[in-house]
Design a protein around this motif. Sequence first.
Motif, PDB file in Angstrom:
ATOM      1  N   LEU A 274       0.862  -1.181   0.000  1.00  0.00           N
ATOM      2  CA  LEU A 274       0.000   0.000   0.000  1.00  0.00           C
ATOM      3  C   LEU A 274       0.898   1.231   0.000  1.00  0.00           C
ATOM      4  O   LEU A 274       1.732   1.408   0.897  1.00  0.00           O
ATOM      5  CB  LEU A 274      -0.913   0.002   1.227  1.00  0.00           C
ATOM      6  N   GLU A 275       0.734   2.066  -1.017  1.00  0.00           N
ATOM      7  CA  GLU A 275       1.528   3.284  -1.164  1.00  0.00           C
ATOM      8  C   GLU A 275       0.683   4.475  -0.757  1.00  0.00           C
ATOM      9  O   GLU A 275      -0.383   4.717  -1.335  1.00  0.00           O
ATOM     10  CB  GLU A 275       2.010   3.442  -2.607  1.00  0.00           C
ATOM     11  N   GLY A 276       1.125   5.228   0.224  1.00  0.00           N
ATOM     12  CA  GLY A 276       0.385   6.375   0.703  1.00  0.00           C
ATOM     13  C   GLY A 276       0.669   7.633  -0.084  1.00  0.00           C
ATOM     14  O   GLY A 276       1.563   7.685  -0.937  1.00  0.00           O
ATOM     15  N   SER A 277      -0.094   8.676   0.199  1.00  0.00           N
ATOM     16  CA  SER A 277       0.107   9.966  -0.461  1.00  0.00           C
ATOM     17  C   SER A 277       1.308  10.687   0.153  1.00  0.00           C
ATOM     18  O   SER A 277       1.783  10.339   1.234  1.00  0.00           O
ATOM     19  CB  SER A 277      -1.149  10.823  -0.333  1.00  0.00           C
ATOM     20  N   ARG A 278       1.784  11.701  -0.531  1.00  0.00           N
ATOM     21  CA  ARG A 278       2.927  12.468  -0.024  1.00  0.00           C
ATOM     22  C   ARG A 278       2.539  13.260   1.223  1.00  0.00           C
ATOM     23  O   ARG A 278       3.320  13.363   2.175  1.00  0.00           O
ATOM     24  CB  ARG A 278       3.442  13.415  -1.102  1.00  0.00           C
ATOM     25  N   SER A 279       1.356  13.827   1.202  1.00  0.00           N
ATOM     26  CA  SER A 279       0.960  14.685   2.313  1.00  0.00           C
ATOM     27  C   SER A 279       0.725  13.899   3.596  1.00  0.00           C
ATOM     28  O   SER A 279       1.068  14.371   4.686  1.00  0.00           O
ATOM     29  CB  SER A 279      -0.309  15.454   1.944  1.00  0.00           C
ATOM     30  N   ALA A 280       0.153  12.681   3.500  1.00  0.00           N
ATOM     31  CA  ALA A 280      -0.189  11.924   4.701  1.00  0.00           C
ATOM     32  C   ALA A 280       0.908  10.961   5.127  1.00  0.00           C
ATOM     33  O   ALA A 280       1.107  10.728   6.320  1.00  0.00           O
ATOM     34  CB  ALA A 280      -1.489  11.149   4.474  1.00  0.00           C
ATOM     35  N   SER A 281       1.640  10.373   4.162  1.00  0.00           N
ATOM     36  CA  SER A 281       2.619   9.337   4.506  1.00  0.00           C
ATOM     37  C   SER A 281       3.978   9.552   3.873  1.00  0.00           C
ATOM     38  O   SER A 281       4.836   8.668   3.940  1.00  0.00           O
ATOM     39  CB  SER A 281       2.087   7.959   4.105  1.00  0.00           C
ATOM     40  N   GLY A 282       4.179  10.694   3.219  1.00  0.00           N
ATOM     41  CA  GLY A 282       5.468  10.914   2.566  1.00  0.00           C
ATOM     42  C   GLY A 282       5.739   9.935   1.451  1.00  0.00           C
ATOM     43  O   GLY A 282       6.893   9.614   1.163  1.00  0.00           O
ATOM     44  N   ALA A 283       4.657   9.428   0.807  1.00  0.00           N
ATOM     45  CA  ALA A 283       4.744   8.444  -0.285  1.00  0.00           C
ATOM     46  C   ALA A 283       5.386   7.134   0.166  1.00  0.00           C
ATOM     47  O   ALA A 283       5.929   6.385  -0.644  1.00  0.00           O
ATOM     48  CB  ALA A 283       5.486   9.013  -1.484  1.00  0.00           C
ATOM     49  N   ALA A 284       5.294   6.840   1.463  1.00  0.00           N
ATOM     50  CA  ALA A 284       5.853   5.589   1.971  1.00  0.00           C
ATOM     51  C   ALA A 284       4.977   4.411   1.574  1.00  0.00           C
ATOM     52  O   ALA A 284       3.784   4.561   1.268  1.00  0.00           O
ATOM     53  CB  ALA A 284       5.968   5.653   3.494  1.00  0.00           C
ATOM     54  N   THR A 285       5.558   3.218   1.570  1.00  0.00           N
ATOM     55  CA  THR A 285       4.827   1.989   1.275  1.00  0.00           C
ATOM     56  C   THR A 285       4.935   1.044   2.463  1.00  0.00           C
ATOM     57  O   THR A 285       5.923   1.064   3.208  1.00  0.00           O
ATOM     58  CB  THR A 285       5.381   1.294   0.019  1.00  0.00           C
ATOM     59  N   VAL A 286       3.919   0.191   2.598  1.00  0.00           N
ATOM     60  CA  VAL A 286       3.915  -0.786   3.684  1.00  0.00           C
ATOM     61  C   VAL A 286       3.245  -2.057   3.168  1.00  0.00           C
ATOM     62  O   VAL A 286       2.268  -1.990   2.411  1.00  0.00           O
ATOM     63  CB  VAL A 286       3.161  -0.234   4.917  1.00  0.00           C
ATOM     64  N   PRO A 287       3.753  -3.246   3.506  1.00  0.00           N
ATOM     65  CA  PRO A 287       3.077  -4.490   3.121  1.00  0.00           C
ATOM     66  C   PRO A 287       1.680  -4.558   3.748  1.00  0.00           C
ATOM     67  O   PRO A 287       1.467  -4.120   4.882  1.00  0.00           O
ATOM     68  CB  PRO A 287       3.994  -5.584   3.666  1.00  0.00           C
ATOM     69  N   LEU A 288       0.738  -5.115   3.001  1.00  0.00           N
ATOM     70  CA  LEU A 288      -0.647  -5.193   3.447  1.00  0.00           C
ATOM     71  C   LEU A 288      -1.005  -6.662   3.683  1.00  0.00           C
ATOM     72  O   LEU A 288      -0.910  -7.488   2.772  1.00  0.00           O
ATOM     73  CB  LEU A 288      -1.564  -4.580   2.385  1.00  0.00           C
ATOM     74  N   ASP A 289      -1.400  -6.973   4.910  1.00  0.00           N
ATOM     75  CA  ASP A 289      -1.796  -8.338   5.282  1.00  0.00           C
ATOM     76  C   ASP A 289      -3.308  -8.463   5.102  1.00  0.00           C
ATOM     77  O   ASP A 289      -4.084  -7.767   5.761  1.00  0.00           O
ATOM     78  CB  ASP A 289      -1.399  -8.611   6.732  1.00  0.00           C
ATOM     79  N   LEU A 290      -3.745  -9.353   4.188  1.00  0.00           N
ATOM     80  CA  LEU A 290      -5.160  -9.506   3.861  1.00  0.00           C
ATOM     81  C   LEU A 290      -5.801 -10.710   4.536  1.00  0.00           C
ATOM     82  O   LEU A 290      -6.960 -11.019   4.269  1.00  0.00           O
ATOM     83  CB  LEU A 290      -5.316  -9.652   2.326  1.00  0.00           C
TER      84      LEU A 290
END
Length: 595
Positions: A274-290
Amino acid sequence: MATAGQLVEDFEMFGVALEDNKLVEKCLELCNQYGIEGEELAACWVSFSSTHGLGAPSEDTMDQLERENLAKRKKKTISHTPNEGFKMYDATTLDSLGCDNADQDEDLLAAYGGTPTIQNKRALTPEHNSSRKRHVGPARSISAQFSPATLSPSVATPSLKYSSRTNSGTVVATYGDVNNATWTADPTFTPEVKSLALGGEVPLTESYKYMFEKVRDAGEALDDAITVLADQMMALLGQEEETHLRVASNERVCAVGRVCCDSVGHLNAASVLLEGSRSASGAATVPLDLSRLKQYSLFPGQIVGVAGVNPTGNKLLAQELIPGKLLPPPTNPVTISNSTGCVQVVVGCGPFTTTDNLLYEPLTDLLTTIQDNPPHLLILLGPFLDAAHPFLVKNELSETHEAVFSRCLRIITSALEKLPTKVILVSSSRDVCGPMVYPTPPYSVGVGSGVTCVGDPALLDIQGVVMALTSTDILFHLGKEEISFPPQGSDRLGRLTQHILRQQSLYPLYPPAEGMCIDLEQAEMHARLPSTPHILVIPSDLRYFAREVEKCVVVNPERLAKGLVGGTYTRLELHPPSPDTHTVVNSINAKVVKV
């Protein structure tokens, strides 16, 4: 040595007939005397006759050709012989030398749009080009007249498999109250049709510069898409502000981001990022456990809202997933009334000719049907000359792409010139005569009156009924990349259509499918939906259908031609909205018909 039969064929490839036996003998004499092939002589004649304004060849004009062209060329060749180490070269062996450096420079300059110098323009004459082509591959000449009579037999042979079909006119899918539908247009009523803007302020009406997109600008377009949907989806998650994707927390957090794949292959449940926006997460990514979700349906590029926990900050355990947000319906009033009558629309999508010829038989049959029962509006979505057609792939055309494309347009305009039917042509990035970029600008070719060209995708207002169209096979592209759980979940075609509406984009897949060239800045302005349309037309190689999805009538008319056989098209009937419900979807009838 050239033979009489071969010589006649070589001239016919250029649209020139050699009917006199004496003329054929004269041409054979010239070929033998100057050591050239029949094709080279034919190319030389076409160039010579066009320069001097001559008509059909004769013995006298061939004598003139010999004096002013062939004889001078031979003298020029002989005069250069001492400089070639006493080795003789004639017209048949000159190309074996290869071009000298000056010729190569001039050819390269001409290929990039430059102007060759006067002394080297000889390298660009038809006779020079025709002789060079023989060393590259099978010689294919371009017809000088661009008429169907000059087509090669393989291109102009009618399709036996298509003509032997027995299901023409069969209705294969329906929507609405088709039993009480009239399917007949009132010729005294002319509906108003307007082109609406999609994501930008104005619709795409002209070509733009592509292949100049900067990485920074593309990144901003992708980030803006997350931000726009984040503002809408946070309310569904019950939280006002987003949480940074990398913040460790044992409490419930909510975030919005784009689905990405952490591997080179296809997306799977273990490779979702999951890739976040620049404003909320600085465009960081995190693995998503489904693993904690009861069901999900994801594809690369999808913007989703996720609620869950992130104990270590390195993996987000999803507990709730929002797959998108539906837009409200259009606010403009529908002006179809009982006094005006219903609006009749026919929609067909290319390819419009079978893969074994370029006669456009399916298109001709569709137009014949329209002549018998003309609608108010005919919408044709490209490609009109598919770049994947076997004759184009194998380079087996005897006329230019523009000539074939113009012939296709002439078929349309000539068949409908006496009818009140309006024609709308939707461009396609698969069309060889247009820019292969998405969004695709409208066709820039000249069309007759009553014909309107729009880009791909397009948004139309038909008496207040909003119709979104795209000629790109987004359903097929999404189907190849989507993952879902459980595997035997809801209807797949309906689920893929929901993705388009909930992502508010007519091409939400990112990265795009192989072969798709997308300008992300233009897509942000010309591929985003401003509202949920009343009708969505998404042609696809997947199975045809007509159904209601999320209060929108979605139609897949398939293709008018499918390989060697005929395909399907769609008829729509737009009635006045019901005074009780005021919903447009309940006043639309649709049927998918075999051509």
